[in-house]
Scaffold this motif. Structure first.
Motif, mmCIF file in Angstrom:
data_model
loop_
_atom_site.group_PDB
_atom_site.id
_atom_site.type_symbol
_atom_site.label_atom_id
_atom_site.label_comp_id
_atom_site.label_asym_id
_atom_site.label_seq_id
_atom_site.Cartn_x
_atom_site.Cartn_y
_atom_site.Cartn_z
ATOM 1 N N GLU A 290 0.865 -1.177 0.000
ATOM 2 C CA GLU A 290 0.000 0.000 0.000
ATOM 3 C C GLU A 290 0.903 1.228 0.000
ATOM 4 O OE1 GLU A 290 -3.911 1.025 2.368
ATOM 5 O OE2 GLU A 290 -2.169 1.482 3.604
ATOM 6 N N ALA A 291 0.672 2.128 -0.945
ATOM 7 C CA ALA A 291 1.492 3.335 -1.062
ATOM 8 C C ALA A 291 0.601 4.563 -1.091
ATOM 9 C CB ALA A 291 2.319 3.275 -2.347
ATOM 10 N N GLY A 292 1.076 5.633 -0.489
ATOM 11 C CA GLY A 292 0.395 6.906 -0.597
ATOM 12 C C GLY A 292 0.713 7.510 -1.956
ATOM 13 N N VAL A 293 -0.092 8.466 -2.392
ATOM 14 C CA VAL A 293 0.118 9.101 -3.686
ATOM 15 C C VAL A 293 0.210 10.612 -3.476
ATOM 16 C CG1 VAL A 293 -0.737 9.332 -6.043
ATOM 17 C CG2 VAL A 293 -1.323 7.311 -4.726
ATOM 18 N N ALA A 294 1.282 11.225 -4.010
ATOM 19 C CA ALA A 294 1.435 12.681 -3.915
ATOM 20 C C ALA A 294 0.597 13.319 -5.015
ATOM 21 C CB ALA A 294 2.904 13.058 -4.069
ATOM 22 N N LEU A 295 -0.456 14.031 -4.612
ATOM 23 C CA LEU A 295 -1.410 14.606 -5.561
ATOM 24 C C LEU A 295 -1.562 16.109 -5.363
ATOM 25 C CD1 LEU A 295 -4.244 11.960 -5.220
ATOM 26 C CD2 LEU A 295 -2.660 12.173 -7.113
ATOM 27 N N LYS A 296 -2.121 16.765 -6.376
ATOM 28 C CA LYS A 296 -2.480 18.180 -6.289
ATOM 29 C C LYS A 296 -3.948 18.258 -5.868
ATOM 30 C CE LYS A 296 0.814 19.842 -9.642
ATOM 31 N NZ LYS A 296 1.034 20.563 -10.890
ATOM 32 N N GLY A 297 -4.369 19.425 -5.420
ATOM 33 C CA GLY A 297 -5.731 19.612 -4.909
ATOM 34 C C GLY A 297 -6.822 19.263 -5.897
ATOM 35 N N THR A 298 -6.668 19.682 -7.151
ATOM 36 C CA THR A 298 -7.722 19.411 -8.131
ATOM 37 C C THR A 298 -7.790 17.924 -8.473
ATOM 38 O OG1 THR A 298 -6.195 19.995 -9.912
ATOM 39 C CG2 THR A 298 -7.722 21.706 -9.175
ATOM 40 N N GLU A 299 -6.664 17.214 -8.330
ATOM 41 C CA GLU A 299 -6.678 15.765 -8.579
ATOM 42 C C GLU A 299 -7.511 15.059 -7.516
ATOM 43 O OE1 GLU A 299 -2.464 14.819 -10.741
ATOM 44 O OE2 GLU A 299 -2.396 15.269 -8.601
ATOM 45 N N VAL A 300 -7.349 15.476 -6.269
ATOM 46 C CA VAL A 300 -8.114 14.873 -5.179
ATOM 47 C C VAL A 300 -9.608 15.145 -5.369
ATOM 48 C CG1 VAL A 300 -8.497 14.837 -2.686
ATOM 49 C CG2 VAL A 300 -6.180 15.024 -3.577
ATOM 50 N N LYS A 301 -9.942 16.366 -5.767
ATOM 51 C CA LYS A 301 -11.351 16.717 -5.987
ATOM 52 C C LYS A 301 -11.947 15.884 -7.120
ATOM 53 C CE LYS A 301 -11.149 21.366 -4.176
ATOM 54 N NZ LYS A 301 -11.451 22.770 -4.406
ATOM 55 N N SER A 302 -11.167 15.672 -8.174
ATOM 56 C CA SER A 302 -11.622 14.852 -9.288
ATOM 57 C C SER A 302 -11.806 13.398 -8.840
ATOM 58 C CB SER A 302 -10.623 14.940 -10.434
ATOM 59 O OG SER A 302 -11.127 14.303 -11.582
ATOM 60 N N PHE B 61 7.485 5.956 -8.950
ATOM 61 C CA PHE B 61 6.557 6.839 -9.651
ATOM 62 C C PHE B 61 5.454 6.033 -10.324
ATOM 63 C CE2 PHE B 61 10.506 9.238 -9.473
ATOM 64 C CZ PHE B 61 10.051 10.469 -9.012
ATOM 65 N N LEU B 62 4.259 6.610 -10.339
ATOM 66 C CA LEU B 62 3.105 6.022 -11.005
ATOM 67 C C LEU B 62 2.911 6.765 -12.323
ATOM 68 C CD1 LEU B 62 0.789 3.996 -10.711
ATOM 69 C CD2 LEU B 62 -0.521 5.761 -9.565
ATOM 70 N N ARG B 63 2.961 6.045 -13.418
ATOM 71 C CA ARG B 63 2.854 6.654 -14.750
ATOM 72 C C ARG B 63 1.621 6.101 -15.469
ATOM 73 N NH1 ARG B 63 7.893 8.937 -15.511
ATOM 74 N NH2 ARG B 63 9.524 8.036 -14.223
ATOM 75 N N GLY B 64 1.037 6.917 -16.323
ATOM 76 C CA GLY B 64 -0.082 6.465 -17.149
ATOM 77 C C GLY B 64 -1.433 6.480 -16.466
ATOM 78 N N LEU B 65 -1.493 6.852 -15.193
ATOM 79 C CA LEU B 65 -2.776 6.953 -14.494
ATOM 80 C C LEU B 65 -3.510 8.182 -15.013
ATOM 81 C CD1 LEU B 65 -4.733 6.177 -12.163
ATOM 82 C CD2 LEU B 65 -3.399 7.700 -10.717
ATOM 83 N N HIS B 66 -4.756 8.009 -15.436
ATOM 84 C CA HIS B 66 -5.524 9.125 -15.985
ATOM 85 C C HIS B 66 -6.532 9.623 -14.963
ATOM 86 C CE1 HIS B 66 -8.658 11.158 -18.398
ATOM 87 N NE2 HIS B 66 -7.600 11.604 -19.058
ATOM 88 N N ILE B 67 -6.301 10.840 -14.483
ATOM 89 C CA ILE B 67 -7.265 11.519 -13.611
ATOM 90 C C ILE B 67 -7.745 12.739 -14.394
ATOM 91 C CG2 ILE B 67 -7.647 12.699 -11.423
ATOM 92 C CD1 ILE B 67 -5.312 11.108 -10.267
ATOM 93 N N PRO B 68 -8.998 12.730 -14.860
ATOM 94 C CA PRO B 68 -9.471 13.843 -15.686
ATOM 95 C C PRO B 68 -9.444 15.174 -14.927
ATOM 96 C CG PRO B 68 -11.248 12.296 -15.222
ATOM 97 C CD PRO B 68 -10.021 11.728 -14.633
ATOM 98 N N GLU B 69 -9.358 16.266 -15.669
ATOM 99 C CA GLU B 69 -9.328 17.586 -15.047
ATOM 100 C C GLU B 69 -10.599 17.814 -14.244
ATOM 101 O OE1 GLU B 69 -8.677 20.524 -18.056
ATOM 102 O OE2 GLU B 69 -6.515 20.192 -18.034
ATOM 103 N N TYR B 70 -10.458 18.532 -13.133
ATOM 104 C CA TYR B 70 -11.591 18.859 -12.282
ATOM 105 C C TYR B 70 -12.489 19.845 -13.021
ATOM 106 C CZ TYR B 70 -14.163 20.339 -8.123
ATOM 107 O OH TYR B 70 -15.157 20.622 -7.214
ATOM 108 N N VAL B 71 -13.767 19.554 -13.072
ATOM 109 C CA VAL B 71 -14.721 20.341 -13.854
ATOM 110 C C VAL B 71 -14.751 21.802 -13.415
ATOM 111 C CG1 VAL B 71 -17.144 20.556 -14.538
ATOM 112 C CG2 VAL B 71 -16.132 18.312 -14.235
ATOM 113 N N ARG B 72 -14.729 22.035 -12.111
ATOM 114 C CA ARG B 72 -14.833 23.403 -11.595
ATOM 115 C C ARG B 72 -13.462 24.046 -11.387
ATOM 116 N NH1 ARG B 72 -18.972 21.406 -7.574
ATOM 117 N NH2 ARG B 72 -20.886 21.394 -8.776
#
Length: 161
Positions: free
Chosen positions: A26-38, A59-70
């Motif tokens: 189990e690994a944590g993921v370093a994300l930006k705010g809009t990624e978490v919201k998405s 590093f995690l590559r190829g993971l697709h997190i779409p842009e946050y709508v708002r």
């Protein structure tokens, strides 16, 4: 109110079919705010995702997190490389195992664990085509057995002609 428990966001179903899973992490993921919201909206795709070890970091590559709508100009790039957070000992062990013999790091799922985004990572060996066929045959046989047991329990055993 703080979130409790585990909420699955995305799963890599092909991984269990294409790879023999040897060990899971189990690994944590370093994300930006809009990624978490998405991700909170349940939007992510692990279809082409894979993990690499570069300069002692995972590093995690190829993971697709779409842009946050708002989101505004602060929005993230959908397929950017994201850092996975593991203990140094785990990273060193993974580096040794991936170098030594034909093993790879495969992300299995992405989920919230008590409000934090986690990635289930597996140390895996690629399956050959005959291994995949054998696994499918075994799965079909188990399914047939379960059906037969279910019919017998209901008193509707299949008549053999």
């Amino acid at each position: 109110m703080k979130e409790q428990g585990r909420k699955v966001i995305a799963q890599n179903r092909r991984a269990r079919h294409d790879y023999a899973i040897l060990e899971e992490f189990e690994a944590g993921v370093a994300l930006k705010g809009t990624e978490v919201k998405s991700l909170r909206l349940g939007r992510a795709s692990m279809v082409d995702a894979f993990a690499t070890i570069d300069d002692g970091e995972v590093f995690l590559r190829g993971l697709h997190i779409p842009e946050y709508v708002r989101g505004s100009w602060t929005n993230h790039e959908p397929r950017r490389t994201r850092k996975l957070l593991l203990h140094r000992g785990e990273i060193d062990r993974l580096m040794g195992k991936t170098r030594e013999g034909g093993l790879t790091l495969v992300p299995l799922s992405l989920y919230f664990n008590d409000g934090k985004v986690k990635c289930e990572l597996a140390l895996a060996r690629g399956k050959k085509d005959y291994d995949k066929r054998r696994d499918l045959a075994k799965k079909d046989a188990q399914r047939e057995i379960a059906r037969a047991v279910g019919r017998a329990a209901k008193g509707r055993a299949r008549s053999l002609r």
